[in-house]
Write an enzyme that holds these catalytic residues in place. Sequence first.
Site, PDB file in Angstrom:
ATOM      1  N   GLU A 284       0.821  -1.239  -0.079  1.00  0.00           N
ATOM      2  CA  GLU A 284       0.081  -0.162   0.006  1.00  0.00           C
ATOM      3  C   GLU A 284       0.866   1.186  -0.035  1.00  0.00           C
ATOM      4  O   GLU A 284       0.368   2.418  -0.450  1.00  0.00           O
ATOM      5  CB  GLU A 284      -0.984  -0.022   1.468  1.00  0.00           C
ATOM      6  CG  GLU A 284      -2.238  -0.665   1.065  1.00  0.00           C
ATOM      7  CD  GLU A 284      -3.404  -0.526   2.148  1.00  0.00           C
ATOM      8  OE1 GLU A 284      -2.798   0.396   3.263  1.00  0.00           O
ATOM      9  OE2 GLU A 284      -4.208  -1.062   2.033  1.00  0.00           O
ATOM     10  N   HIS A 305       9.911 -26.354  -1.121  1.00  0.00           N
ATOM     11  CA  HIS A 305       9.340 -27.614  -1.991  1.00  0.00           C
ATOM     12  C   HIS A 305       8.218 -27.207  -2.841  1.00  0.00           C
ATOM     13  O   HIS A 305       7.304 -27.775  -3.305  1.00  0.00           O
ATOM     14  CB  HIS A 305       8.922 -28.574  -0.938  1.00  0.00           C
ATOM     15  CG  HIS A 305      10.096 -29.011  -0.106  1.00  0.00           C
ATOM     16  ND1 HIS A 305      11.038 -30.024  -0.390  1.00  0.00           N
ATOM     17  CD2 HIS A 305      10.809 -28.302   1.060  1.00  0.00           C
ATOM     18  CE1 HIS A 305      12.033 -30.088   0.420  1.00  0.00           C
ATOM     19  NE2 HIS A 305      11.741 -29.011   1.055  1.00  0.00           N
ATOM     20  N   LYS A 418     -14.136  -0.354  -3.619  1.00  0.00           N
ATOM     21  CA  LYS A 418     -15.084   0.061  -2.443  1.00  0.00           C
ATOM     22  C   LYS A 418     -16.421   0.814  -3.353  1.00  0.00           C
ATOM     23  O   LYS A 418     -17.514   0.570  -3.089  1.00  0.00           O
ATOM     24  CB  LYS A 418     -14.712   0.851  -1.512  1.00  0.00           C
ATOM     25  CG  LYS A 418     -13.685   0.286  -0.417  1.00  0.00           C
ATOM     26  CD  LYS A 418     -13.487   0.945   0.741  1.00  0.00           C
ATOM     27  CE  LYS A 418     -12.520   0.623   1.623  1.00  0.00           C
ATOM     28  NZ  LYS A 418     -11.873   1.626   2.377  1.00  0.00           N
TER      29      LYS A 418
HETATM   30  O1  PA5 Z   1      -4.066   0.892   5.777  1.00  0.00           O
HETATM   31  C1  PA5 Z   1      -5.287   1.055   5.453  1.00  0.00           C
HETATM   32  O2  PA5 Z   1      -5.551   2.395   5.479  1.00  0.00           O
HETATM   33  C2  PA5 Z   1      -6.288  -0.033   5.325  1.00  0.00           C
HETATM   34  O3  PA5 Z   1      -5.446  -1.066   5.250  1.00  0.00           O
HETATM   35  C3  PA5 Z   1      -7.136   0.040   6.370  1.00  0.00           C
HETATM   36  O4  PA5 Z   1      -6.585  -0.257   7.471  1.00  0.00           O
HETATM   37  C4  PA5 Z   1      -8.402  -0.857   6.231  1.00  0.00           C
HETATM   38  O5  PA5 Z   1      -9.083  -0.599   4.812  1.00  0.00           O
HETATM   39  C5  PA5 Z   1      -9.495  -0.751   7.095  1.00  0.00           C
HETATM   40  O6  PA5 Z   1     -10.055   0.549   7.081  1.00  0.00           O
HETATM   41  P1  PA5 Z   1     -10.810   0.961   8.364  1.00  0.00           P
HETATM   42  O7  PA5 Z   1      -9.868   0.899   9.751  1.00  0.00           O
HETATM   43  O8  PA5 Z   1     -11.181   2.439   8.183  1.00  0.00           O
HETATM   44  O9  PA5 Z   1     -11.978   0.135   8.676  1.00  0.00           O
END
Ligand code: PA5
Length: 441
Positions: A284, A305, A418
Site C-alpha cells: 500500500e 518444496h 469500494k
Molecule cells: O491501511 C489502510 O488504510 C487500510 O488497510 C485500512 O486499515 C483498512 O481498509 C481498514 O480501514 P478502517 O480501519 O477504516 O476500517
Amino acid sequence: MLTLDLSKVTDFIPADYLTTREARLTEAASMLAHHNGPGGDFTGWVSLPRDYDKEEFARIQAAAKKIQQQSQVLVVIGIGGSYLGARAVIDLLASPNYNLKKKDTPDILYAGNGLSTDALLETIALIGDRDFSVNVISKSGTTTEPAVAFRIFKTMLEEKYGKEGAKERIYATTDKARGALKGLADTEGYEEFVVPDDVGGRYSVLTAVGLLPIAVAGIDIQALMDGAAQAMTALAVPSLDNPAWQYAAARHALYESGKKIELLACYEPCFRFFSEWWKQLYGESEGKDGKGIFPASVEFTADLHSMGQYIQEGERIMFETVVQFAPQGTFQIPNDPANVDGLNFLSGKNLSFVAEQALKAVILAHVDGGVPNVLIQMPQISALSAGYLIYFFEYVCGLSGYLLGVNPFNQPGVEAYKVNMYALLGKPGYEEQKAKLEARL
Ligand code: PA5
C-alpha cells in the site's frame, strides 16, 4: 538488536548505490522526522514509540485485564491495517496455535476481514456458548466488512447479555471524532480507544489498534513499545551506516536494476502473519503511480518444496529478504543404530544447526540463480525484538517510498473496489455508477 547483511546483494547493484542516494536519503529522513514530506500528516508513527498516549496505554492494559477476567473468547473485528498487525504479533509471540494451547487468557478469533459466510459461521460455532467480548476496530468507521461483522456480533452479545451487559463487552477502536463507529460507540457508551489522526491503518499496530488484542493475548505490550523505541532511537541517526538507510537504498537500487518483486522469507512458521502485515505495509505504501516493488512472502523450508523451483530458475525479477531469528529451544536429532534413512551423520546435532545450514545453502543457491539476498538477523523472538522489527520495517518503508518518489502514506487505489461494491450493493448516492457497472457485467 538487528544486523543487516547486504553482502549477497552488492554484486547485483552499482558499487556506489549508497553514496549516490545519500542526498535523497538525507532528505527522506528529514521529511519523516519533521513530518513535512508528501503524506506528512500521516507520519505520527515515527515518534509514536516515545510520544504515545500513556493514559490510553494504561486503559488498554486495564481493558485487557477486564476482557481476560470476563471472557473466554475475544472476537477482533477489523480488516487490513485494522487487523493484520495484531494478528502478526499474536501469531509471532503467542504462536499460530495460540487458541489450541492450555492458557489463562482468552482465545482470539478474527472476524470482519472478509465476506465469507462459511468463515463467519465457523467463528460463531467456535465461540459456542462461551463468554465472549468484541473489539471492533475501524479508523474510518465505515468499512463494509467489519461494519457487517460488528452488526452480527453486537446482536449476538445483546441477545446473550442484554443491552447493558453487551455494553460491558464491546470495545471500539476508531477515530477520535468522525465516522459511524464513533457515533455508535458514543451513543451506546462503549469503551473507546483512538486511532490517532496522524497514523494510517498499516502503521497503526503500535496504537490501540494492535495493542488491545495483543495485550489480551497476554503479551507484554510495554516490551513491544520499548523495542520499537530502541529502533526509533537507533534509526533516527542520519548516516550511511544506518541499516535502514542501507536497506532502503539497496531495495531501490535493486528495483532500478529490474528486481520488481521482494520475497520476504523466514524459517519460522509463526512469522506467516508478520509477512502478511509486511505485505500490506509495503504494497500500500509503494504500489502507486505505476511504480513499486511487489511484496510477496515465502515460508522456508516448506515453500522451497513449492515455490523453490520458480525462485531458483523462473523470471529473474525478484530479490529476497530473509529474516532470521536466533533459536530459543534446542532439540537433538536422535541416533538410529540401523541408520535406515542414512541420516546418522546428523545424529546428536541440534535441529537449529540443520536449519542454519539450510538457510546458508538456500541463500547461496538463490544468489547463484540470480536472486539477490538481504539477510536480517534478529535475536530470539520476543516482544522486544518484535517491536524493534516492526519499527525497522515501518521506517524503511517510509524512506523507500520517498526514494521511489511516491507518497508512502496514502492508498487512493483502495477506494476503486469500494466505490464499485457500494454501487452494486445499491448504496444510496451510487445510482449512476451502478447503472454504468451493470451495463458492463
Ligand atoms: O491501511 C489502510 O488504510 C487500510 O488497510 C485500512 O486499515 C483498512 O481498509 C481498514 O480501514 P478502517 O480501519 O477504516 O476500517
